[in-house]
Enzyme design. Sequence first.
Site, short mmCIF file in Angstrom:
data_model
loop_
_atom_site.label_atom_id
_atom_site.label_comp_id
_atom_site.label_asym_id
_atom_site.label_seq_id
_atom_site.Cartn_x
_atom_site.Cartn_y
_atom_site.Cartn_z
N GLN A 162 42.57 -67.19 64.77
CA GLN A 162 43.05 -65.82 64.62
C GLN A 162 43.53 -65.34 65.98
OE1 GLN A 162 42.69 -64.23 61.57
NE2 GLN A 162 43.21 -62.11 62.05
N GLU A 191 40.27 -66.59 67.98
CA GLU A 191 39.04 -66.84 67.23
C GLU A 191 39.22 -68.07 66.35
OE1 GLU A 191 38.23 -62.90 65.29
OE2 GLU A 191 39.87 -62.38 66.61
N ASP A 248 47.39 -59.85 64.30
CA ASP A 248 46.01 -59.92 63.81
C ASP A 248 46.05 -60.91 62.64
OD1 ASP A 248 43.42 -59.56 63.17
OD2 ASP A 248 43.54 -57.41 62.76
N ASN A 289 35.90 -62.90 60.05
CA ASN A 289 37.04 -62.24 59.43
C ASN A 289 36.67 -61.73 58.02
OD1 ASN A 289 39.95 -61.67 58.48
ND2 ASN A 289 40.12 -62.09 60.66
N ARG A 290 37.69 -61.54 57.16
CA ARG A 290 37.48 -60.72 55.95
C ARG A 290 37.21 -61.51 54.68
NH1 ARG A 290 40.84 -58.40 59.37
NH2 ARG A 290 40.46 -56.21 59.85
N HIS A 337 34.09 -64.10 69.66
CA HIS A 337 35.04 -62.99 69.68
C HIS A 337 35.27 -62.41 71.08
CE1 HIS A 337 37.31 -59.71 67.93
NE2 HIS A 337 36.97 -60.03 66.71
N SER A 338 35.46 -63.25 72.09
CA SER A 338 35.78 -62.71 73.42
C SER A 338 37.17 -62.09 73.43
CB SER A 338 35.72 -63.81 74.49
OG SER A 338 34.42 -63.88 75.04
N TYR A 339 37.29 -60.98 74.15
CA TYR A 339 38.58 -60.33 74.38
C TYR A 339 39.00 -60.69 75.81
CZ TYR A 339 38.12 -56.97 70.45
OH TYR A 339 38.02 -56.37 69.23
N HIS A 387 33.60 -59.71 59.31
CA HIS A 387 32.73 -60.26 60.36
C HIS A 387 31.24 -60.19 60.04
CE1 HIS A 387 36.17 -61.05 62.77
NE2 HIS A 387 36.26 -59.92 63.44
C1 BGC Z 1 40.03 -58.89 63.21
C2 BGC Z 1 40.58 -57.51 63.39
C3 BGC Z 1 39.48 -56.60 63.78
C4 BGC Z 1 38.84 -57.11 65.02
C5 BGC Z 1 37.65 -56.30 65.36
C6 BGC Z 1 39.48 -59.33 64.51
O1 BGC Z 1 38.93 -60.59 64.39
O2 BGC Z 1 40.98 -59.79 62.74
O3 BGC Z 1 41.23 -57.07 62.25
O4 BGC Z 1 39.91 -55.28 63.95
O5 BGC Z 1 38.44 -58.44 64.88
O6 BGC Z 1 37.55 -56.05 66.66
#
Ligand code: BGC
Length: 404
Positions: free
Chosen positions: A336, A363, A299, A127-128, A227-229, A153
């Site tokens: 997250q 996440e 998010d 994250n940020r 970061h699996s979707y 990330h």
């Molecule tokens: C973040 C999103 C970001 C994404 C990237 C997430 O973990 O919180 O803001 O766009 O990852 O695919």
Amino acid sequence: MTLPISTILFQRSAQRRGRLALLILLGVAGATPLLAGTILSPNQRTEARIDKRAFGKLEDGTPIDIYTLRNRNGLQVDITPYGGTVVAIKTPDRRGRITDIVLGYADAKGYVSDISYFGALIGRYANRIARGRFTLNNVEYRLPQNNGVNHLHGGVRGFHKVVWQPREMTRAHGVALQLTYLSKDNEEGYPGNLAVTATYILSDANELRIEYSASTDKETVVNLTHHSYFNLAGAGMGDVLQHKVRINADRFTPVDDTLIPTGELKAVKGTPFDFRRATAIGSRINQADDQLVFGKGYDHNFVLNKQGQELSLAATVYEPASGRALEMWTTEPGVQLYTGNFLDKVRGKAGKDYNRNGAFCLEAQHFPDSPNRPAFPSTVLKPGERYTQTTVYKFMVRGAKEKP
Ligand code: BGC
């Protein structure tokens, strides 16, 4: 009632079917947790094993492999050392039909050009970090600002864009792929040589367990995640707005319009962030709420209800049509929830396109921007210390009449 995916073989004889029915009854009564709506036929039943095959080449010609982990119940997880990425997770629905439930690409090239972090290991900082800056021991470090003014990330060449060293392993209850990576001092601006290990373990209890550890030779910050979707109806099968989510969090960390936490730990009560009871992702996602506007949906980091670093249940997701359910357990203080808000006609595996809300991510993490927030749990790692993190995704099915 939620039950693990069954390990039951399809039984042909009527006599055996009778015994099976009895067992199912016992299971429903709570005597055994073995049974569910899924009956695997003998050809779906496998021995736990790992296979390796070629997955393509990087631009410089480096060959990239893909490893397939299988457990005894027919679950399959494909992982490539490029980005430590989970490429596919194949699980049965309540009728035993096996589908891939994570977004991804057909070959290594797709991951090289990916900007969505599909299935990747994320580091050195998930994250940020606000404006790509933080200070440790009076030294200010500057990181790439790769997300507007912020750092996201781990940077441009974060852990999701490097080739990890793979090692196949067997564990007591499954097979494992151990990945190691040495992130050099000053890589993407971070201080210290960081030796990282992430081990994916697929157990016969239908859990994908990720064990992380790291050590450094200079004080640094570390926050690793996966970061699996997920789309429990199947990758590319529409949006996840009907998925029901439960998150064990009384509070979340609201953000500003660049998605940096304001520092507040806000009660979820009375907000669209209250997932303490199972709620469909889509039921409040379009409410006129500043936080949802900033995130273009969910998010956000949730503050998990927990004592310390114990492995605790963070979230449960259920997809009513397929019956697939997922539990997520973690030792981390936060999770997250990201609902694929930025996906727009991304061409994925099997020729499928992925669009807005076509998946959700859970996440496990320390809170975003912790290096600039002394009140948040610390992400500092010192020489001589060991960073550890464990996250478990557990795959299940539920019967049609069961409640979320
Ligand atoms: C973040 C999103 C970001 C994404 C990237 C997430 O973990 O919180 O803001 O766009 O990852 O695919």
